[in-house]
Design an enzyme around this catalytic site. Structure first.
Site, PDB file in Angstrom:
ATOM      1  CE  LYS A  53      -3.743  -2.437   2.221  1.00  0.00           C
ATOM      2  NZ  LYS A  53      -4.747  -3.072   3.747  1.00  0.00           N
ATOM      3  CD  GLN A  97      -3.353  -5.109   6.786  1.00  0.00           C
ATOM      4  OE1 GLN A  97      -3.592  -3.779   5.593  1.00  0.00           O
ATOM      5  NE2 GLN A  97      -3.583  -5.784   6.316  1.00  0.00           N
ATOM      6  CG  ASP A 120      -9.973  -0.172   4.901  1.00  0.00           C
ATOM      7  OD1 ASP A 120      -9.111  -0.244   4.251  1.00  0.00           O
ATOM      8  OD2 ASP A 120      -8.815  -0.519   6.124  1.00  0.00           O
TER       9      ASP A 120
END
Ligand code: NAP
Length: 286
Positions: A53, A97, A120
């Site tokens: 990422k 995460q 997200d």
């Protein structure tokens, strides 16, 4: 028949060219898009995801801030860090995460992220907005699958889509996105009585389970489109999806590979959400 591949790497690279231009345009208007990535603990897979990422951000010029914390970070300290980032105007997206260590309530952390920085798309405000058809951040993985269907010019209207898996981050939002495009959607899960029966009726199948060979060639209607979200390791340790790729490619019209399919598209849609968030902050501040 040998199915055509929907190449997630190629599509991602194509989209990222446009993202580099968008980033430069935002910078020229005084806003450098910024993504904060928080990693707690030393889960090996998470470290790889986070690294990819950060690399993708660098590729298009988005500023990324990687914060790594030890496994024993307290929930309170993590929430305090999220709160700081919520109030940091240079940060437009916050990603924590998953999975988090067991002593931290992941739902609590997800809800602590400002919905306006939830790139997200996991916050209930974004999940609710998706359900009601309001603008919001769409979860990256199912959004990436939609882009893959779009890339082959696939018209979902009136088609039958079967989604295997009903998680909050993949299966359910996937079903809602397909529904929004006027597909007729069936959601299957671990208690589905006859998975094969449902899959054989599908024009599009999205497999998001996390088990090898959940979908085999005898379960696929000739000409169907198969999107493989799963990420598993086979006996030899090789990365592979949920579907029997070699068998199904003889039956399907299109199929996504693993690796090189949905994975890179997930990261691409994270970049897209971060740029949208930076754009929105610019509109708010001008
Ligand atoms: P998850 O939360 O574990 O959900 C898995 C779903 O599969 C559940 O809804 C479960 O049903 C269902 N299921 C389990 N066994 C089944 C069976 N035999 N038949 C039908 N359905 C079954 O997983 P997730 O987070 O959605 O992720 C799914 C997979 O996608 C994993 O391999 C994950 O690593 C991968 N993934 C990939 C990306 C990417 O970027 N490529 C991103 C996210 C996830 P129940 O609800 O009844 O338990």
């Amino acid at each position: 028949m040998s199915a055509q591949l929907i190449d997630g790497n190629a599509l991602s690279q194509q989209m990222r060219v446009d993202f580099s231009a968008r980033t430069q345009s935002l910078i020229s208007q005084g806003t450098t898009p910024g993504l904060a990535v928080i990693l707690v603990g030393d889960n090996a897979a998470s470290q790889v995801y986070v690294r990819n990422k950060v690399k993708a951000c660098e590729q298009v010029g988005i500023r990324s801030v990687l914060e790594k914390y030890p496994e024993n970070l307290s929930e309170a300290d993590l929430l305090a860090r999220v709160d700081k980032l919520n109030h940091d105007p240079s940060i437009h997206g916050i990603l924590v995460q998953l999975p988090l260590p067991a002593h931290i309530d992941a739902d609590k952390v997800t809800e602590a992220i400002s919905a306006t920085k939830d790139v997200d798309g996991f916050h209930v405000a974004n999940a609710g907005a998706l359900m009601t058809g309001l603008p919001c951040f769409w979860p990256c993985t199912p959004h990436g699958c939609m882009k893959m269907l779009e890339s082959i010019g696939y018209d979902l209207k009136g088609k039958h889509a079967v989604v295997i898996g009903r998680s909050n981050i993949v299966g359910k939002p996937m079903a809602l996105m397909l529904l929004q495009k006027n597909a007729t959607v069936t959601i299957c899960h671990s208690a589905t009585a006859d998975l094969k029966h449902h899959c054989l009726q599908a024009d599009v199948i999205v497999a998001a389970v996390g088990k090898l060979n959940v979908l085999t060639a005898d379960m696929v209607k000739p000409g169907a489109v198969v999107i493989d979200v799963g990420m598993n390791r086979d006996a030899a340790g090789k990365l592979c999806g949920d579907v029997d790729f070699e068998g199904i490619r003889q039956v399907a019209s299109y199929i996504t590979p693993v690796p090189g399919g949905v994975g890179p598209m997930t990261i691409t849609m994270l970049l897209s959400n971060t740029l949208d968030s930076a754009q929105q902050s610019l509109s708010v501040n001008t």
